[in-house]
Structures are given as C-alpha cells and as structure tokens.
Design an enzyme around this catalytic site. Structure first.
Site, PDB file in Angstrom:
ATOM      1  N   LYS A  66     -27.900   9.999 -18.871  1.00 21.68           N
ATOM      2  CA  LYS A  66     -28.302  11.040 -17.927  1.00 21.68           C
ATOM      3  C   LYS A  66     -28.118  10.490 -16.522  1.00 21.68           C
ATOM      4  O   LYS A  66     -28.067   9.279 -16.312  1.00 21.68           O
ATOM      5  CB  LYS A  66     -29.792  11.376 -18.152  1.00 21.68           C
ATOM      6  CG  LYS A  66     -30.187  12.757 -17.725  1.00 21.68           C
ATOM      7  CD  LYS A  66     -29.984  13.796 -18.812  1.00 21.68           C
ATOM      8  CE  LYS A  66     -30.407  15.152 -18.324  1.00 21.68           C
ATOM      9  NZ  LYS A  66     -30.278  16.195 -19.330  1.00 21.68           N
TER      10      LYS A  66
ATOM     11  N   GLY B  84     -40.515  28.450 -15.202  1.00 25.01           N
ATOM     12  CA  GLY B  84     -39.168  28.141 -14.719  1.00 25.01           C
ATOM     13  C   GLY B  84     -38.166  29.205 -15.129  1.00 25.01           C
ATOM     14  O   GLY B  84     -38.001  29.484 -16.322  1.00 25.01           O
TER      15      GLY B  84
ATOM     16  N   GLY C 106     -34.778  29.437 -14.113  1.00 19.81           N
ATOM     17  CA  GLY C 106     -33.438  29.059 -13.673  1.00 19.81           C
ATOM     18  C   GLY C 106     -32.414  29.453 -14.720  1.00 19.81           C
ATOM     19  O   GLY C 106     -32.558  30.474 -15.408  1.00 19.81           O
TER      20      GLY C 106
ATOM     21  N   VAL D 299     -31.748  28.411 -17.678  1.00 18.07           N
ATOM     22  CA  VAL D 299     -32.240  28.553 -19.045  1.00 18.07           C
ATOM     23  C   VAL D 299     -33.349  29.622 -19.124  1.00 18.07           C
ATOM     24  O   VAL D 299     -33.271  30.555 -19.929  1.00 18.07           O
ATOM     25  CB  VAL D 299     -32.777  27.201 -19.577  1.00 18.07           C
ATOM     26  CG1 VAL D 299     -33.447  27.363 -20.926  1.00 18.07           C
ATOM     27  CG2 VAL D 299     -31.650  26.179 -19.668  1.00 18.07           C
TER      28      VAL D 299
HETATM   29  P1  NAD Z   1     -32.506  25.183 -13.190  1.00  9.51           P
HETATM   30  O1  NAD Z   1     -32.486  24.238 -12.058  1.00  9.51           O
HETATM   31  O2  NAD Z   1     -31.442  26.201 -13.293  1.00  9.51           O
HETATM   32  O3  NAD Z   1     -33.912  25.963 -13.223  1.00  9.51           O
HETATM   33  C1  NAD Z   1     -35.155  25.343 -13.141  1.00  9.51           C
HETATM   34  C2  NAD Z   1     -36.097  26.356 -12.537  1.00  9.51           C
HETATM   35  O4  NAD Z   1     -37.426  25.843 -12.605  1.00  9.51           O
HETATM   36  C3  NAD Z   1     -35.786  26.664 -11.080  1.00  9.51           C
HETATM   37  O5  NAD Z   1     -35.732  28.055 -10.889  1.00  9.51           O
HETATM   38  C4  NAD Z   1     -36.975  26.029 -10.328  1.00  9.51           C
HETATM   39  O6  NAD Z   1     -37.291  26.736  -9.142  1.00  9.51           O
HETATM   40  C5  NAD Z   1     -38.062  26.132 -11.376  1.00  9.51           C
HETATM   41  N1  NAD Z   1     -39.182  25.210 -11.245  1.00  9.51           N
HETATM   42  C6  NAD Z   1     -39.179  23.906 -10.866  1.00  9.51           C
HETATM   43  N2  NAD Z   1     -40.412  23.399 -10.911  1.00  9.51           N
HETATM   44  C7  NAD Z   1     -41.226  24.405 -11.319  1.00  9.51           C
HETATM   45  C8  NAD Z   1     -42.617  24.506 -11.565  1.00  9.51           C
HETATM   46  N3  NAD Z   1     -43.441  23.466 -11.393  1.00  9.51           N
HETATM   47  N4  NAD Z   1     -43.117  25.701 -11.974  1.00  9.51           N
HETATM   48  C9  NAD Z   1     -42.305  26.764 -12.156  1.00  9.51           C
HETATM   49  N5  NAD Z   1     -40.977  26.727 -11.930  1.00  9.51           N
HETATM   50  C10 NAD Z   1     -40.450  25.553 -11.522  1.00  9.51           C
HETATM   51  O7  NAD Z   1     -32.577  24.283 -14.524  1.00  9.51           O
HETATM   52  P2  NAD Z   1     -32.199  24.719 -16.014  1.00  9.51           P
HETATM   53  O8  NAD Z   1     -30.789  24.350 -16.253  1.00  9.51           O
HETATM   54  O9  NAD Z   1     -32.690  26.096 -16.256  1.00  9.51           O
HETATM   55  O10 NAD Z   1     -33.071  23.671 -16.848  1.00  9.51           O
HETATM   56  C11 NAD Z   1     -34.465  23.864 -17.048  1.00  9.51           C
HETATM   57  C12 NAD Z   1     -34.998  22.761 -17.956  1.00  9.51           C
HETATM   58  O11 NAD Z   1     -34.285  22.808 -19.197  1.00  9.51           O
HETATM   59  C13 NAD Z   1     -34.809  21.350 -17.413  1.00  9.51           C
HETATM   60  O12 NAD Z   1     -35.868  20.531 -17.852  1.00  9.51           O
HETATM   61  C14 NAD Z   1     -33.522  20.891 -18.079  1.00  9.51           C
HETATM   62  O13 NAD Z   1     -33.442  19.484 -18.174  1.00  9.51           O
HETATM   63  C15 NAD Z   1     -33.685  21.531 -19.438  1.00  9.51           C
HETATM   64  N6  NAD Z   1     -32.428  21.729 -20.139  1.00  9.51           N
HETATM   65  C16 NAD Z   1     -31.447  22.482 -19.582  1.00  9.51           C
HETATM   66  C17 NAD Z   1     -30.252  22.662 -20.289  1.00  9.51           C
HETATM   67  C18 NAD Z   1     -29.157  23.529 -19.751  1.00  9.51           C
HETATM   68  O14 NAD Z   1     -28.270  23.914 -20.532  1.00  9.51           O
HETATM   69  N7  NAD Z   1     -29.158  23.906 -18.480  1.00  9.51           N
HETATM   70  C19 NAD Z   1     -30.077  22.055 -21.540  1.00  9.51           C
HETATM   71  C20 NAD Z   1     -31.129  21.309 -22.089  1.00  9.51           C
HETATM   72  C21 NAD Z   1     -32.306  21.149 -21.376  1.00  9.51           C
END
Ligand code: NAD
Length: 350
Positions: A80, A179, A181, A183
C-alpha cells in the site's frame, strides 16, 4: 528532487519514505509480503496529523492487503502507499508525478491502484511516468475498482442479513453508512434499490446532502453515524473506528462495510462478538476492487463478467465464515485470520 529512503520495519519486506520538500511531497510505500506475488494495493491521500500516523496507516493497510489477497485467492501480495495531504485542497498532479519515480524504484514489486483520496484519473497521471499502475480508465485496464468493491459489500450486507434474520432481504432494514465517496455512494444506491432505509454521513456536507436527497436518507453528523440506531452499520471511510471506546456504544446488529482496517486491534473482533454484533471482516467483504484490479493481469485482460462472478462469491464465502464461527464459538475475524495463516504458510493459491 525526490528523496527515497528505506525505513526498516520488522515483518515487512520493504518500506520506503518518499520526500520532495520543493513540492510538499511526503509519503510512504510499504510492501508487506510478496509471498503470493507482487504487492498490489491502493494509494491513499489523506490529511494525516503526523509522519507517524501516516507510517502506521500504510503499515496496517499493507498488511491488510496481504490478508485480502490471500483470502481472495489472487496471485498478488500485500502493499500500500500513502501521501500526506488533503485530497480536496492540494494540487495532486506534481505529487503523483514525483511519487511515480519512487514506485519505479521498486521495479514492479509494488503495483499501485486507487484508494481513498485518489481516483482513476489520478492513476492516469501516475501512468504517464510509471508502468506499475492498475485500474486505469482504458480498454486494456480494469477501470474504477470501486463499483466492484461496492457490489461485493452489498453481497456482504445480504450475507449478514441472512445470518441474522434467515433472509437476505433488505426491505425495510436500516443501514447506516459512514463515508459517501467512491464506495459508500455506490453502496447507497444498491441498498436503495433493494428496499433498505438509509442513515448516512460524510465529513463533506455536499456529498451527504446529495445522497440524502437522492435516496431520502437521514443525514447525521459525522460524530453520530457510528452510534446510529440501525440494523447494519457500513463503515466506508476511515479505519480504526471499531475500538474500545466505540464498541460499547454501537447500536447495530451487524457490521458490513468497505473501510480497510476497521478493527483498531485484533481483539476488537472478539469484543464485537461478545456484544452480539455480527462483523463481516473488512478484508473479505471489500475484496471486490482487488479482484477487479487483479483481473487486469489475467490472460486475455480484464473481463467484467468474470470479475462480477468472482465478486458475487463474497456472499457465500462470508456465510461459510459465519457458520464456522458459530460452530466453533469463535469470532468471524478469528476464522479468517486462521485461514490467512494457512494460505500464506502453504501458498495454496500459487
Ligand atoms: P473516497 O475517498 O472516495 O471516499 C471516502 C469518503 O469518506 C469521502 O467522501 C470522505 O469525505 C469521507 N469521510 C472521511 N472521513 C470521514 C468520517 N470520519 N466520517 C464520515 N465520512 C468521512 O474513498 P473510497 O474509495 O470510497 O474508500 C472508502 C474506504 O473503503 C477506504 O477505507 C478504502 O481504503 C476502502 N476501500 C476502497 C476500495 C475502492 O475500491 N475504492 C477498495 C477496498 C477498500
């Protein structure tokens, strides 16, 4: 000028610190294990409070990727990377271009993809300087992994519902999403169409308002979402949110979300079990993105149909983990940790 220096960490194959003060770049790349193949893992851009916080996060995330790859059965290892900074306000492009140089120094032992704070467009930027990039928006690449991550989590939510209520139906069930975002927003849509009621939160009020409007979801303050009165909690933002302080205050019956490293400590899996809360281990339920990115390296290139079918298997896998856990009076986390140990020891999917 990018400075790359090794940080020796016991138990990790290689950890490097990447610094370029002239452009404000400070980050890390951690390779935990290449036992099963090159380390494939996302790049996270996050406003860490300190160097130690960033280092700690990248180590936990890289180790989690080793477990995720082992359980998902893909021929990749665990790694990572992180860059310190707020993805909403920094100029990402120069940092990414400099970071690509550090990725190149690892000569393919680490392959980068998107994570929190990065997007497929950011991968395009990295690719102009490095060939060790996955999940691009091109015909030969697997594209945005988050749609597969979100679908796998949705199947996991159904598996938790089935284990708790003998039915995978989500009609009328209340799901709280932390969150919204890449996902979390896609998960919200799947849940909406399957009849769930949503409670949502994001530190970005614009995102929360938009998803709230689309799905008539109740928007709550970020400080309250974990403790919402709900059937299933879906953490889809940061790690470490399930801990000694939060677990006694949870008001859900199951936890099924996409965030990596949701348990602050391994013992917190047992704490959840003692509270009667069914936890879908994060690195099992959120493997869809990894499965998607790994598919890019299959003979014939990425095939979304094959990827979808593999991601659909996350549901039955979780159901068997829950069954074993119940039979052996152990937590689901204990069951999967034992599975990972076995797979790494015997290299079952090499
Ligand atoms: P992203 O950056 O697109 O979205 C994250 C969201 O969480 C953002 O909108 C942010 O404003 C919000 N956020 C941050 N801190 C917060 C809090 N304390 N309370 C509420 N909202 C908060 O990220 P993503 O790609 O959606 O990933 C989200 C999680 O899933 C991460 O932990 C990531 O490691 C994990 N993940 C993502 C993927 C993927 O395919 N993108 C795959 C496996 C795991």
């Amino acid at each position: 000028m990018v400075l790359v220096q090794e940080v020796p960490i016991p138990g990790f194959e290689k950890v490097i610190e990447v610094i370029d003060p002239s452009i404000g770049l400070h980050g890390f790349i951690a390779i935990h294990s290449t036992t099963c193949g090159p380390a494939l893992g996302g790049l996270r851009i996050f406003p860490y409070g300190s160097r130690d916080e960033a280092l700690n996060d990248v180590l936990n995330l890289a180790q989690g990727m080793t477990s995720k790859s082992a359980v998902a059965g893909v021929k990749f290892g665990g790694g990572k990377s992180v860059i310190m900074g707020d993805p909403r306000s920094i100029d990402k492009a120069p940092l990414l271009l400099a970071f690509a140089e550090a990725i190149n120094e690892l000569e393919g032992k680490y392959i980068v993809a998107e994570d929190m704070g990065t997007t497929p467009m950011d991968m395009e930027v990295l690719q102009t300087k490095s060939k060790y990039v996955a999940a691009l928006c091109q015909d030969t690449s697997s594209g945005d992994p988050s749609r597969f991550t979100a679908w796998g989590i949705f199947k996991g939510v159904q598996a938790v519902a089935e284990a708790l209520w003998d039915s995978s139906s989500l009609v009328g069930k209340i799901v709280a999403i932390q969150g919204l975002g890449s996902v979390g927003s896609k998960l919200a849509e799947h849940l909406f169409w399957h009849g769930a009621r949503l409670i949502i939160s994001d530190t970005d009020p614009v995102k929360a308002h938009e998803i709230g409007r689309l799905y008539k979801a109740e928007v709550v303050d970020p400080s309250k979402i974990l403790f919402a009165d709900c059937d299933i909690l879906a953490p889809c933002a940061i790690g470490g949110i399930l801990n000694d302080e939060s677990i006694p205050l949870l008001r859900c019956k199951g936890i099924a979300g996409g965030a990596n490293n949701q348990l602050r400590e391994p013992k917190n899996g047992l704490d959840l079990m003692k509270r009667g809360i069914l936890y879908a281990p994060d690195f099992v339920i959120n493997a869809g993105g990894l499965i998607s990115a790994a598919g890019e390296f299959d003979v014939g290139g990425p095939n979304p149909i094959v990827t979808r079918d593999k991601v659909n298997a996350i549901g039955p896998l979780l159901r068997s983990i829950f069954t074993f856990a119940a039979l052996e009076s152990r937590s689901p986390s204990q069951i999967v940790d034992a599975l990972v140990d076995q797979k790494l020891k015997y290299g079952q999917h090499k």
